[in-house]
Design a protein around this motif. Structure first.
Motif, PDB file in Angstrom:
ATOM      1  N   LEU A   1       1.079  -1.643  -0.069  1.00  0.00           N
ATOM      2  CA  LEU A   1      -0.493   0.565  -0.026  1.00  0.00           C
ATOM      3  C   LEU A   1       1.251   1.299   0.418  1.00  0.00           C
ATOM      4  O   LEU A   1       0.378   2.456  -0.251  1.00  0.00           O
ATOM      5  CB  LEU A   1      -1.099  -0.206   1.370  1.00  0.00           C
ATOM      6  CG  LEU A   1      -2.036  -1.167   1.051  1.00  0.00           C
ATOM      7  CD1 LEU A   1      -3.023  -0.927   2.834  1.00  0.00           C
ATOM      8  CD2 LEU A   1      -3.526  -1.255   0.071  1.00  0.00           C
ATOM      9  N   HIS A   2       1.880   0.849   0.679  1.00  0.00           N
ATOM     10  CA  HIS A   2       2.954   2.481   0.778  1.00  0.00           C
ATOM     11  C   HIS A   2       3.674   3.152  -0.597  1.00  0.00           C
ATOM     12  O   HIS A   2       4.055   3.579  -1.181  1.00  0.00           O
ATOM     13  CB  HIS A   2       4.294   1.895   1.311  1.00  0.00           C
ATOM     14  CG  HIS A   2       3.640   1.643   2.993  1.00  0.00           C
ATOM     15  ND1 HIS A   2       4.643   1.011   3.669  1.00  0.00           N
ATOM     16  CD2 HIS A   2       2.675   1.682   3.646  1.00  0.00           C
ATOM     17  CE1 HIS A   2       4.348   0.905   4.815  1.00  0.00           C
ATOM     18  NE2 HIS A   2       2.766   1.182   5.155  1.00  0.00           N
ATOM     19  N   GLY A   3       3.615   2.006  -1.756  1.00  0.00           N
ATOM     20  CA  GLY A   3       3.104   2.362  -3.230  1.00  0.00           C
ATOM     21  C   GLY A   3       3.000   2.538  -3.948  1.00  0.00           C
ATOM     22  O   GLY A   3       2.307   2.922  -5.203  1.00  0.00           O
ATOM     23  N   LEU A   4       0.838   2.641  -3.494  1.00  0.00           N
ATOM     24  CA  LEU A   4      -0.132   3.072  -4.722  1.00  0.00           C
ATOM     25  C   LEU A   4       0.367   4.707  -4.645  1.00  0.00           C
ATOM     26  O   LEU A   4       0.550   5.764  -3.764  1.00  0.00           O
ATOM     27  CB  LEU A   4      -1.338   2.905  -3.600  1.00  0.00           C
ATOM     28  CG  LEU A   4      -1.715   1.538  -3.438  1.00  0.00           C
ATOM     29  CD1 LEU A   4      -2.528   0.924  -2.675  1.00  0.00           C
ATOM     30  CD2 LEU A   4      -1.365   0.536  -4.411  1.00  0.00           C
ATOM     31  N   SER A   5      -0.571   5.134  -5.574  1.00  0.00           N
ATOM     32  CA  SER A   5      -1.076   6.072  -5.836  1.00  0.00           C
ATOM     33  C   SER A   5      -2.063   6.855  -4.826  1.00  0.00           C
ATOM     34  O   SER A   5      -2.308   6.849  -4.348  1.00  0.00           O
ATOM     35  CB  SER A   5      -1.665   7.313  -7.357  1.00  0.00           C
ATOM     36  OG  SER A   5      -2.708   6.201  -7.260  1.00  0.00           O
ATOM     37  N   ILE A   6      -2.214   8.054  -4.714  1.00  0.00           N
ATOM     38  CA  ILE A   6      -3.069   9.582  -3.989  1.00  0.00           C
ATOM     39  C   ILE A   6      -4.745   8.672  -4.554  1.00  0.00           C
ATOM     40  O   ILE A   6      -5.294   8.371  -3.549  1.00  0.00           O
ATOM     41  CB  ILE A   6      -2.567  10.461  -3.274  1.00  0.00           C
ATOM     42  CG1 ILE A   6      -1.834  10.968  -2.978  1.00  0.00           C
ATOM     43  CG2 ILE A   6      -4.465  10.931  -3.579  1.00  0.00           C
ATOM     44  CD1 ILE A   6      -2.178  10.363  -1.508  1.00  0.00           C
TER      45      ILE A   6
ATOM     46  N   ALA B   1      -0.795   0.872   6.753  1.00  0.00           N
ATOM     47  CA  ALA B   1      -0.203   2.341   5.408  1.00  0.00           C
ATOM     48  C   ALA B   1      -0.417   3.563   5.579  1.00  0.00           C
ATOM     49  O   ALA B   1       0.075   4.015   5.283  1.00  0.00           O
ATOM     50  CB  ALA B   1      -1.315   1.124   4.446  1.00  0.00           C
ATOM     51  N   LEU B   2      -2.151   3.825   6.428  1.00  0.00           N
ATOM     52  CA  LEU B   2      -2.257   5.273   6.917  1.00  0.00           C
ATOM     53  C   LEU B   2      -0.607   6.339   7.107  1.00  0.00           C
ATOM     54  O   LEU B   2      -0.754   7.086   6.179  1.00  0.00           O
ATOM     55  CB  LEU B   2      -3.065   5.493   6.688  1.00  0.00           C
ATOM     56  CG  LEU B   2      -4.893   5.909   5.678  1.00  0.00           C
ATOM     57  CD1 LEU B   2      -5.887   5.482   6.080  1.00  0.00           C
ATOM     58  CD2 LEU B   2      -4.295   6.834   4.680  1.00  0.00           C
ATOM     59  N   GLN B   3      -0.831   5.364   8.494  1.00  0.00           N
ATOM     60  CA  GLN B   3       0.412   6.339   9.261  1.00  0.00           C
ATOM     61  C   GLN B   3       1.514   6.113   8.353  1.00  0.00           C
ATOM     62  O   GLN B   3       2.223   6.966   8.581  1.00  0.00           O
ATOM     63  CB  GLN B   3       0.628   5.033  10.726  1.00  0.00           C
ATOM     64  CG  GLN B   3      -0.697   5.357  11.458  1.00  0.00           C
ATOM     65  CD  GLN B   3      -1.506   6.835  12.039  1.00  0.00           C
ATOM     66  OE1 GLN B   3      -0.763   7.097  11.422  1.00  0.00           O
ATOM     67  NE2 GLN B   3      -2.754   6.260  11.633  1.00  0.00           N
ATOM     68  N   LYS B   4       1.991   5.355   7.687  1.00  0.00           N
ATOM     69  CA  LYS B   4       3.606   5.056   7.166  1.00  0.00           C
ATOM     70  C   LYS B   4       2.885   5.976   6.106  1.00  0.00           C
ATOM     71  O   LYS B   4       4.797   5.779   5.253  1.00  0.00           O
ATOM     72  CB  LYS B   4       3.605   3.505   7.177  1.00  0.00           C
ATOM     73  CG  LYS B   4       4.070   3.069   8.231  1.00  0.00           C
ATOM     74  CD  LYS B   4       4.396   1.568   8.875  1.00  0.00           C
ATOM     75  CE  LYS B   4       4.493   1.167   9.855  1.00  0.00           C
ATOM     76  NZ  LYS B   4       5.075  -0.294   9.921  1.00  0.00           N
ATOM     77  N   TYR B   5       2.712   6.420   5.158  1.00  0.00           N
ATOM     78  CA  TYR B   5       2.497   6.462   3.740  1.00  0.00           C
ATOM     79  C   TYR B   5       3.172   8.336   3.755  1.00  0.00           C
ATOM     80  O   TYR B   5       2.810   8.537   4.794  1.00  0.00           O
ATOM     81  CB  TYR B   5       0.861   6.611   3.299  1.00  0.00           C
ATOM     82  CG  TYR B   5       0.292   6.976   1.594  1.00  0.00           C
ATOM     83  CD1 TYR B   5       0.613   6.184   1.346  1.00  0.00           C
ATOM     84  CD2 TYR B   5       1.359   8.057   1.180  1.00  0.00           C
ATOM     85  CE1 TYR B   5       0.921   6.334  -0.490  1.00  0.00           C
ATOM     86  CE2 TYR B   5       0.633   8.346  -0.492  1.00  0.00           C
ATOM     87  CZ  TYR B   5       0.411   7.368  -1.085  1.00  0.00           C
ATOM     88  OH  TYR B   5       0.385   7.365  -2.183  1.00  0.00           O
ATOM     89  N   PRO B   6       3.820   7.670   2.412  1.00  0.00           N
ATOM     90  CA  PRO B   6       5.088   9.264   2.943  1.00  0.00           C
ATOM     91  C   PRO B   6       3.604  10.183   2.296  1.00  0.00           C
ATOM     92  O   PRO B   6       3.193  10.238   0.968  1.00  0.00           O
ATOM     93  CB  PRO B   6       6.179   9.051   1.835  1.00  0.00           C
ATOM     94  CG  PRO B   6       5.602   7.859   0.864  1.00  0.00           C
ATOM     95  CD  PRO B   6       4.568   7.092   1.632  1.00  0.00           C
ATOM     96  N   GLN B   7       3.791  11.401   3.077  1.00  0.00           N
ATOM     97  CA  GLN B   7       3.238  13.137   2.808  1.00  0.00           C
ATOM     98  C   GLN B   7       1.560  12.718   1.764  1.00  0.00           C
ATOM     99  O   GLN B   7       1.497  13.311   1.697  1.00  0.00           O
ATOM    100  CB  GLN B   7       4.058  13.384   1.618  1.00  0.00           C
ATOM    101  CG  GLN B   7       5.594  13.726   2.543  1.00  0.00           C
ATOM    102  CD  GLN B   7       6.625  14.238   1.023  1.00  0.00           C
ATOM    103  OE1 GLN B   7       5.894  14.157  -0.119  1.00  0.00           O
ATOM    104  NE2 GLN B   7       7.498  15.018   1.297  1.00  0.00           N
TER     105      GLN B   7
END
Length: 434
Positions: free
Chosen positions: A318-323, A414-420
């Motif tokens: 999930l960290h690599g998904l687009s917004i 995933a939301l907590q670790k999602y970059p920006q």
């Protein structure tokens, strides 16, 4: 001065670390077999006697080795075969065929593999056989010795035995067990499986030809023994070139195993899996952190390695998904909560996403329908969503029913670790999980 040789030699630190890493890597990667498997002496003796009767006395047998993954089923069989092949008669005569239910997915492939392993491709040539039984009988006939009427004993090892039960009519199992029951040729059939109910999968005619011998391997390992195993696996041998370095290293490993935080990490691994393979993966990750600057394994290294081992692959994806893709996942979660887990389609997800957009004043997230569809298809390719059934493939793509394969905790992590990650997206997600 000449450098001292032998056990009291002092090697440069870099060389000591390289040699220590090489010894431990070989130990972890090659998974060398113990001389005798621990705690399964009775099972070892039973299997040796059984296979000796086939290899030396030409008696047919069948047996199942049953136990959970990592209990040492394959290791036990390898130890028995190693001991068996030390006998001259067995070494000269015994032929072995190893089949795996994951590789030989039907009887035709299995028969080709049996022919290849018995090196009978030239004998079979272009012959056409009426049935599987006829083909197998021909193979066993071809193994008969020229000077005697007796055939060479053959050991068939069927790994993932339960998967062979799913073959059409269980033809392979029926014919192998039929040969092992009758006096056609000396054949031993050894099945390896982790399913306790494996006999229930067999057809009546197959079951009646099986000897019903079962060897159960159930792990009786305690946490104290597991901890001792970790210490032994990480310790350097007594014949290490630099004795002083080896003593310091082993003392460091002893201290490491007594650390409370390390014990907690190992307890977690022990509770999830007691097998050597997962332990070796953990220890290999620790070993890779050793360098001249850090010449010893520290508790922090073990904690980091454990985090990597226990990491959730889907949550990491999930960290690599687009917004946009992340927003669609949150919309699916909303739908799951509202409709209590009922399947959804692209149109429903897009409508849910539009509701979120209506609350926004800016048009940062305004995407065209084809772009949304492409993002939805990408989520399906990543297997984060899956179709409810294959019949829905005929339906229009927008209306194909799907299910989300992620749970609440994975999305939140995933939301907590999602970059920006934008704050409004996080707030929308939090309202879904409220």
């Amino acid at each position: 001065m000449s450098k001292r040789k032998g056990k009291d030699a002092h090697l440069p630190l870099g060389e000591c670390i390289t040699q220590a890493q090489q010894i431990l890597r070989e130990r972890f990667c090659q998974q060398r077999l113990p001389n005798r498997p621990e705690g399964v002496e009775a099972q070892h003796k039973h299997l040796v006697e059984l296979l000796k009767r086939t290899a030396i006395h030409g008696e047919s047998n069948s047996v199942l080795i049953v136990g959970p993954r990592g209990a040492g089923k394959t290791a036990l069989l390898r130890c028995v075969l190693r001991e068996l092949l030390e006998e001259n008669d067995a070494q000269k005569n015994l032929l072995r065929v190893h089949l795996n239910g994951l590789l030989q997915t039907d009887d035709r492939i299995a028969l080709k593999e049996i022919t290849r392993q018995l090196q009978l491709e030239n004998v079979v040539g272009d012959k056409v056989f009426g049935s599987f039984a006829e083909n197998l009988a021909f193979l066993l006939e071809a193994l008969k010795k020229g000077d005697r009427s007796s055939s060479r004993p053959v050991l068939f090892v069927l790994d993932e035995f339960d998967l062979f039960a799913h073959h059409k009519n269980q033809t392979l199992l029926y014919n192998l067990l039929d040969v092992s029951q009758s006096a056609q040729a000396p054949v031993a059939v050894v099945g390896i499986t982790c399913r306790l109910d494996v006999l229930e999968l067999l057809e009546k005619r197959v079951k009646s030809r099986f000897s019903h011998r079962q060897i159960h391997l159930l792990s009786s390992l305690t946490f104290a023994q597991y901890l001792e195993r970790v210490r032994a696996q990480l310790s350097l041998p007594e014949d290490f070139p630099d004795l002083k370095f080896a003593q310091e290293w082993n003392a460091g490993i002893k201290t490491l195993c007594e650390d409370k935080s390390v014990e907690e990490v190992l307890q977690r691994h022990f509770n999830s899996s007691k097998d050597f393979r997962s332990l070796h993966v953990l220890l290999m990750l620790c070993l890779s952190r050793i360098s001249i600057a850090k010449p010893a394994i520290r508790p922090a290294d073990l904690l980091d390695a454990s985090r990597l081992c226990l990491a959730d692959a889907k949550a990491n994806m999930l960290h690599g998904l687009s917004i946009l893709e992340l927003c669609l996942i949150i919309a699916m979660k909303h739908l799951n909560d509202v409709y209590e887990g009922e399947p959804f389609n692209l149109q429903m997800v897009h409508n849910e996403f539009k509701k979120f957009l209506q609350r926004k004043s800016n048009s940062m997230y305004n995407f065209e329908q084809p772009v949304v569809m492409k993002a939805f298809e990408h989520l399906q390719q990543l297997e984060l969503i899956r179709p409810v059934d294959s019949s829905s493939a005929k339906t229009q793509r927008e209306y194909q029913l799907m299910r989300l394969t992620l749970d609440h905790s994975q999305i939140m992590e995933a939301l907590q670790k999602y970059p920006q990650c934008p704050t409004d997206v996080k707030q929308w997600a939090m309202s879904a999980f409220a």
